[in-house]
Design an enzyme around this catalytic site. Sequence first.
Site, PDB file in Angstrom:
ATOM      1  N   LYS A 287       0.742  -1.153  -0.515  1.00 57.20           N
ATOM      2  CA  LYS A 287      -0.331   0.336  -0.146  1.00 57.20           C
ATOM      3  C   LYS A 287       1.042   1.545  -0.097  1.00 57.20           C
ATOM      4  CE  LYS A 287      -4.332   1.592   2.394  1.00 57.20           C
ATOM      5  NZ  LYS A 287      -5.652   1.202   3.068  1.00 57.20           N
ATOM      6  N   GLU A 376     -19.681  -5.670   9.739  1.00 53.53           N
ATOM      7  CA  GLU A 376     -21.222  -4.571  10.660  1.00 53.53           C
ATOM      8  C   GLU A 376     -21.748  -5.385  11.534  1.00 53.53           C
ATOM      9  OE1 GLU A 376     -19.701  -3.908   7.624  1.00 53.53           O
ATOM     10  OE2 GLU A 376     -18.820  -2.069   8.085  1.00 53.53           O
ATOM     11  N   ARG A 404     -25.523  -2.472   6.617  1.00 52.14           N
ATOM     12  CA  ARG A 404     -25.228  -3.607   6.302  1.00 52.14           C
ATOM     13  C   ARG A 404     -25.989  -4.571   7.691  1.00 52.14           C
ATOM     14  NH1 ARG A 404     -20.239  -4.696   3.141  1.00 52.14           N
ATOM     15  NH2 ARG A 404     -21.505  -4.379   1.848  1.00 52.14           N
TER      16      ARG A 404
HETATM   17  C1  LIG Z   1     -19.071  -2.276   4.453  1.00 55.95           C
HETATM   18  C2  LIG Z   1     -17.755  -1.072   5.158  1.00 55.95           C
HETATM   19  N1  LIG Z   1     -16.718  -1.077   5.920  1.00 55.95           N
HETATM   20  C3  LIG Z   1     -16.277   0.112   6.128  1.00 55.95           C
HETATM   21  C4  LIG Z   1     -15.625   0.026   5.457  1.00 55.95           C
HETATM   22  C5  LIG Z   1     -14.499   1.537   5.045  1.00 55.95           C
HETATM   23  N2  LIG Z   1     -13.369   0.855   4.723  1.00 55.95           N
HETATM   24  C6  LIG Z   1     -12.860   1.489   2.623  1.00 55.95           C
HETATM   25  S1  LIG Z   1     -11.215   1.001   2.228  1.00 55.95           S
HETATM   26  C7  LIG Z   1     -11.241  -0.167   4.150  1.00 55.95           C
HETATM   27  C8  LIG Z   1      -9.808  -0.864   4.498  1.00 55.95           C
HETATM   28  C9  LIG Z   1      -9.757  -1.842   3.129  1.00 55.95           C
HETATM   29  O1  LIG Z   1      -8.713  -2.749   3.058  1.00 55.95           O
HETATM   30  P1  LIG Z   1      -8.461  -3.198   2.011  1.00 55.95           P
HETATM   31  O2  LIG Z   1     -10.013  -4.078   1.273  1.00 55.95           O
HETATM   32  O3  LIG Z   1      -7.143  -4.586   2.868  1.00 55.95           O
HETATM   33  O4  LIG Z   1      -8.111  -2.293   0.484  1.00 55.95           O
HETATM   34  P2  LIG Z   1      -6.797  -1.452   0.956  1.00 55.95           P
HETATM   35  O5  LIG Z   1      -7.292  -0.022   1.302  1.00 55.95           O
HETATM   36  O6  LIG Z   1      -5.841  -2.665   1.963  1.00 55.95           O
HETATM   37  O7  LIG Z   1      -6.036  -1.690  -0.243  1.00 55.95           O
HETATM   38  C10 LIG Z   1     -11.918  -0.120   4.975  1.00 55.95           C
HETATM   39  C11 LIG Z   1     -12.290  -0.263   6.099  1.00 55.95           C
HETATM   40  C12 LIG Z   1     -16.528   0.688   3.925  1.00 55.95           C
HETATM   41  N3  LIG Z   1     -15.778   0.856   2.810  1.00 55.95           N
HETATM   42  N4  LIG Z   1     -16.906  -0.487   3.755  1.00 55.95           N
END
Ligand SMILES: Cc1ncc(C[n+]2csc(CCOP(=O)(O)OP(=O)(O)O)c2C)c(N)n1
Length: 639
Positions: A287, A376, A404
């Site tokens: 990242k 969630e 959710r």
């Molecule tokens: C249902 C939901 N919960 C929380 C989030 C907040 N959120 C956005 S990106 C993220 C992390 C995603 O991690 P990953 O899939 O590993 O992607 P990366 O950012 O590491 O590339 C979170 C928790 C969301 N978008 N949707």
Amino acid sequence: MFEPGPYLKQINSPNDLRQFSTDELVAICDELRQYIIDIVSVKGGHFGASLGTVELTVALHYIFNTPKDQLVWDVGHQAYGHKILTGRRDVFPTNRIYGGISGFPKRKESDYDTFGVGHSSTSISAALGMATAARLQGDKSRKSIAVIGDGAITGGMAFEALNNAGWLQEDMLVVLNDNCMSIDPNVGALKEYLTDITTSHTYNKVKDEVWKLLGKISKFGPDARTIVQKIENGIKSTLLQQSNLFESLKFRYFGPIDGHDVNRLAEVLSDLKNIPGPKILHVLTVKGKGYKLAEEDQTLWHAPGVFDKLTGQIIKPEKKAPEPPKYQDVFGHTLVELAELDKRIVGVTPAMPSGCSLNIMMKAMPERAFDVGICEQHAVTFSAGMATQGLVPFCNIYSTFMQRAYDQVVHDVAIQNLHVVFCLDRGGVAGADGPTHHGAYDIAYMRCIPNMIVAAPMNEEELRNMMYSAALHNSAPYSIRYPRGNGVMVDWKKPFQIIETGKGRQVRKGKDLAIISIGHIGNEALIAAGNLSKQNIEVALFDLRFVKPLDESLLHIVFQNFDKVITVEDGCVQGGMGSAILEFMADNGYTSRVIRLGMPDKIIEHGTQQELWAECGYDAASIQKAVVSLVPVPVNVSY
Ligand SMILES: Cc1ncc(C[n+]2csc(CCOP(=O)(O)OP(=O)(O)O)c2C)c(N)n1
């Protein structure tokens, strides 16, 4: 102002990209990465995730026949490179800005955005649906690809989709973009498992064999199936020693491979194209790749805001006076204070410790604060379970993400009348993240649930007192919603005060009209009332504090004294606080003229909070106008 590199300049669609030779892909990736850095540093937005997917994006569009092939991004915050390569290079500086392009893939924005996203863990289900449609429509050449992060794959929906896809055996590819990070460090047993696969000697041994065979597939053409069988047998013999989760779900598992080697990625994706059935390609990325500071502090650089790209200094808007604390930080600090007073209190967040500031408690009392991953539903039922045993969980979920977990709120908490305190952050318009992130519906969806207390503080001090009161409430679920951003300074030394459940308050006196507001947006009403007073219009302001139970005695006073009333809320107008007041009026035979201000019954796009409040008609200026429409400005006074 933003100058794309010489290659990028020529790429107006993936078709243009495909005209270049594989030797040129590395240079194209460099230019794409630089363009993202140039623009995000000035305009803000998500940063690290898109830097990490540059090579993957280029390779996917290079190999697959997009937009015919369906490429689905999970969450979509990592898809900036995708936007730039798919005809939006020149408008990319408008990303997330009012009237500009969205920060997430969006169907109405481009044919290349196959599925609208923003919330996580949906991509495998959507891609599986697309693959099933392709089969039913007899189109064998149309491919479906889901790109999902190691964080997003921890969400329940992703598991449900893997389970279904393995069973249906549709032709689809899941690319698992594993960077060991969510917004904060990824958590959970699956994360450990992914690390195990990545470092396992047995796996790596077989992997080399697999790739050797895989390389031959394209040459073999129709014999590909035989080759795949051999690969599978190779893996299966290893599975006797070590099982593979994805293989158990009847996916063919490939990888892990280096997600920053664009040529290798292109080669592998091209091979996988010819392998039928559900496949998963495990790709390892970093990242923030290519911007040192973002690689080093991946949480900070998830969405750092505007920064100087040369020095890496994050630029904060200049403030003359000290800033009030953010609501989220008041939540975080207050929870620690309360937990120190009351052993029963625990904190829960589904993957948003820094977003909601539960990280303050995770640091202060790690054994009582839980980041449970992007889940969630689980967060709510996990809290419910703890509540059955006498703990008092403060379950903090952004209003939008709580959607959710609605059944869990009803079925697991409210029906059993369990004492769980829900703190709904980002209630109201969310700003630049747009429609997928607005906390539009929580007042409406919470207030129809029996047993639920629905509260919203007008400022941070009230938030503290509501949290204190909620902890002591001891029966019934209690929800407190507050917005992103901040309001007033907090006197941390002031003792906590009980806010009586279901009791509102009068904030300002006036005789011409009454405004009833709920939550932080009441401050806009207060500004409007102040301005109107200069024009000899005296507006009374009532802060309802609770949408459930309603303060009926206060409402009787309002309707017995005012025949003109305006309700103001930062949430959907249908079913919200204004609707609750209309119901009260109907039940009690009041006939005052009422204007309800709130988010109208349409999708509200992105912009700053102020821009969106104005668009929805409940910033201070709009509230003033609404008042004047009911109470004309007295003559001799200019408006
Ligand atoms: C249902 C939901 N919960 C929380 C989030 C907040 N959120 C956005 S990106 C993220 C992390 C995603 O991690 P990953 O899939 O590993 O992607 P990366 O950012 O590491 O590339 C979170 C928790 C969301 N978008 N949707």
